[in-house]
Motif scaffolding. Structure first.
Motif, PDB file in Angstrom:
ATOM      1  N   HIS A   1      38.116  38.585  48.086  1.00  0.00           N
ATOM      2  CA  HIS A   1      39.123  38.692  46.991  1.00  0.00           C
ATOM      3  C   HIS A   1      40.223  39.955  46.973  1.00  0.00           C
ATOM      4  N   MET A   2      39.743  40.830  47.497  1.00  0.00           N
ATOM      5  CA  MET A   2      40.505  42.199  47.323  1.00  0.00           C
ATOM      6  C   MET A   2      41.640  41.921  48.345  1.00  0.00           C
TER       7      MET A   2
ATOM      8  N   ASN B   1      29.721  46.678  45.455  1.00  0.00           N
ATOM      9  CA  ASN B   1      30.985  47.168  45.391  1.00  0.00           C
ATOM     10  C   ASN B   1      31.967  47.041  46.784  1.00  0.00           C
ATOM     11  N   HIS B   2      31.151  46.412  47.510  1.00  0.00           N
ATOM     12  CA  HIS B   2      31.904  46.070  49.102  1.00  0.00           C
ATOM     13  C   HIS B   2      31.704  44.642  49.386  1.00  0.00           C
TER      14      HIS B   2
ATOM     15  N   VAL C   1      30.700  41.850  48.288  1.00  0.00           N
ATOM     16  CA  VAL C   1      31.016  40.556  47.591  1.00  0.00           C
ATOM     17  C   VAL C   1      32.725  40.753  47.206  1.00  0.00           C
ATOM     18  N   LYS C   2      33.324  41.861  47.675  1.00  0.00           N
ATOM     19  CA  LYS C   2      34.726  42.042  46.965  1.00  0.00           C
ATOM     20  C   LYS C   2      35.777  41.669  47.898  1.00  0.00           C
TER      21      LYS C   2
ATOM     22  N   TYR D   1      40.463  32.078  41.749  1.00  0.00           N
ATOM     23  CA  TYR D   1      39.178  31.545  41.386  1.00  0.00           C
ATOM     24  C   TYR D   1      39.469  30.180  41.289  1.00  0.00           C
TER      25      TYR D   1
ATOM     26  N   ASP E   1      28.723  38.839  40.935  1.00  0.00           N
ATOM     27  CA  ASP E   1      29.596  37.519  41.349  1.00  0.00           C
ATOM     28  C   ASP E   1      30.052  37.342  42.912  1.00  0.00           C
ATOM     29  N   ASN E   2      30.306  36.188  43.298  1.00  0.00           N
ATOM     30  CA  ASN E   2      30.975  36.010  44.481  1.00  0.00           C
ATOM     31  C   ASN E   2      29.713  36.155  45.756  1.00  0.00           C
TER      32      ASN E   2
ATOM     33  N   ASN F   1      30.731  34.143  52.951  1.00  0.00           N
ATOM     34  CA  ASN F   1      30.645  35.311  52.205  1.00  0.00           C
ATOM     35  C   ASN F   1      29.071  35.606  51.981  1.00  0.00           C
TER      36      ASN F   1
END
Length: 538
Positions: A307-308, A300-301, A303-304, A187, A345-346, A371
């Motif tokens: 980072h995932m 669940n997808h 924005v992740k 972050y 977030d994100n 993003n």
């Protein structure tokens, strides 16, 4: 994630490539509506995706017969999707059907559904398994891997060692290449740290309606950039979308303007897949009220992924939607739900207004954002022309901060006594209050109009508030846990000065269809003046 797989397959098709997607699901997924939304679209658009359903007849511990109605095969067939059926105990048939189903999708460029009957030998997750032990033992004995291990123990162990060795090598290579990262690497807070630079200038007046300016952005950019895709319900010509943003775009760009069924969840997931594949999908959700149907795919997808996957994957989906009331559309088509988006977030959340040209905003999104971005377009502003706020003895200025505009309206001579922060459809209404606040209550307002509401750039708000000592945040949604709460809390955290702060928002009830009652429920000129004027009158 089935619609994401469909989006990746669609990207391959649009790029004239021969790639296909394979999406593995369990039989529990057959209870999810988004699966059927995706199968419908995949069949209609001839998307080359193979959906493999591992059918083990149980959810976590519940028998399928308690959860599932009808026939699994018929569910796929009703969408005119070719179905293959196998099981894990007849291996030759399984391998042949696997090959045939893959070849079918690749050769025909159409979706297929492969049902594989099987049985889960172990507990679903934690070990709390309540299935009949004799049933488990029966399937354990007939499992092909167990049969092979028992009949060929040496060869089984040899192959297992080879597999383990290969996996260990891959893990070691990746671990050396990408070491475990620190929190400051995971972050890095790109919005924080340095103070923003404000270069104020007088904006140009544009005698063109906001909706036409948004349309012209897409017209120009789709001519220049073949990666831009316009997606939404009823967006084809001659209808051109509920608010006519797409107009005739489908005539000029038939392969990149995609009209969809009423399937907000699936088309958001498909847009995710397109974005992962390098396209720039702009997804139009017809009314902001329906954005709740998209949120699973966003939260669940979208924005992740960044980072995932260790910041090696970007998902630059742009979700556009009109929000707000004052059109008499009633409780399910008039809400301002931006507060639901602020907690994600994100993500960036942008809110257009009638004082700022939307084209540079969309161009900045296209050029700078890697993003997810959600853009709120207030539906009452579509018909308005982009004009300056002509208020006597006040100066109208605009500055771009971290690529997005902030509007400031301030007294030319006098020191301001109240800071009013607002955004979106409330902007022109707040501007209309400035003169009355001065003449009736001697309030010299400095108005700050944001376009980026997540995250907010606070430097100018804090500067103004430190001068005035009074902060009012005006929003069209209801006050509880809204953007007013967030802005006030953040300003108080960033300053040591004593500040009076107040939220001005709509009544927390469904927006009525009755026009007179709607005006009373929504934040309006009268209650803005009453609240701010009342503070200074005291």
């Amino acid at each position: 994630m089935v619609p994401i797989a469909a989006g990746l397959a669609l990207a391959s098709k649009m790029g004239k490539k021969d790639g296909i997607s394979l999406a593995f699901i369990g039989d529990g997924t057959l209870g999810e509506g988004i699966l059927y939304e995706t199968m419908n679209i995949a069949s209609k658009w001839n998307i080359p995706i193979l959906i493999i359903c591992e059918n083990n007849y149980y959810a976590q511990s519940t028998k399928q017969e308690l959860n599932l109605s009808g026939d699994i095969v018929k569910r796929a067939e009703c969408f005119d999707i070719k179905v293959f059926k196998s099981n894990t105990w007849e291996l030759e048939q399984l391998f042949n059907n696997a090959k045939e189903s893959i070849n079918y999708v690749r050769t025909n460029g159409k979706p297929a559904f492969h049902l594989v009957d099987t049985y889960r030998l172990n507990a679903h997750s934690k070990g709390d398994d309540y299935r009949d032990k004799s049933e488990i033992e029966m399937y354990y004995r007939k499992d092909p891997l167990n049969v092979f291990r028992n009949t060929n123990p040496d060869l089984y162990q040899e192959l297992l060692n080879e597999i383990d060795k290969e996996l260990d090598a891959v893990i070691e290579e990746e671990t050396e290449k990408f070491a475990e990262i620190r929190i400051d690497e995971y972050y890095d807070n790109p919005e924080g740290g340095e103070e923003s630079e404000y270069i104020w200038k007088e904006p140009d007046e544009i005698e063109i309606r906001q909706s036409d300016l948004i349309y012209s952005f897409f017209k120009e950019e789709m001519r220049k950039n073949e990666q831009v895709v316009f997606i939404g319900e009823d967006v084809l010509a001659p209808y051109g979308g509920a608010f006519k943003i797409s107009k005739d775009l489908s005539t000029e760009f038939p392969e990149r303007v995609l009209t969809t069924p009423i399937s907000e969840a699936a088309i958001t997931g498909i847009s995710n897949g397109l974005a992962l594949a390098g396209y720039r999908p702009f997804l139009e959700i017809m009314f902001g009220d329906f954005i709740t149907l998209c949120l699973d795919q966003v939260l669940n997808h979208s924005v992740k992924f960044f980072h995932m996957y260790n910041k090696r994957v970007n998902c630059p989906i742009v979700l556009r939607t009109p929000m707000g009331g004052r059109r008499g559309y009633g409780p399910t088509h008039s809400q301002t739900l931006d507060k639901l988006l602020l907690c994600i977030d994100n993500i960036k959340v942008i809110s257009l207004n009638s004082l700022t040209d939307p084209r540079p905003i969309y161009k900045s999104i296209l050029e700078n954002e890697k993003n997810p971005v959600i853009v709120i377009e207030n539906k009452a502003d579509y018909a308005k022309k982009i004009t300056k706020a002509n208020v006597e003895n006040y100066k109208f200025e605009l500055a771009y901060v971290r690529n997005y505009p902030i509007v400031r309206i301030r007294p030319i001579v006098s020191r301001p006594t109240a800071t009013i922060v607002t955004y979106g459809g409330m902007s022109s209404i707040v501007v209309d209050c400035i003169a009355t606040l001065f003449y009736e209550y001697d309030v010299k307002a400095e108005v700050i109009i944001l376009s980026k509401i997540k995250p907010v750039d606070y430097d100018e708000i804090i500067r103004s508030t430190n001068v005035t000592g009074h902060l009012f945040v005006v929003e069209e949604g209801s006050a509880c846990n809204g953007i007013g709460s967030e802005i006030i809390a953040s300003v108080l955290e960033r300053t040591e000065n004593r500040i009076y702060a107040r939220r001005i928002a709509s009544v927390p009830v469904p927006v009525p269809a009755n026009k007179k009652l709607e005006e009373e429920v929504l934040t309006n000129r009268r209650n803005i003046i009453q609240v701010i004027g009342g503070v200074f009158k005291c």
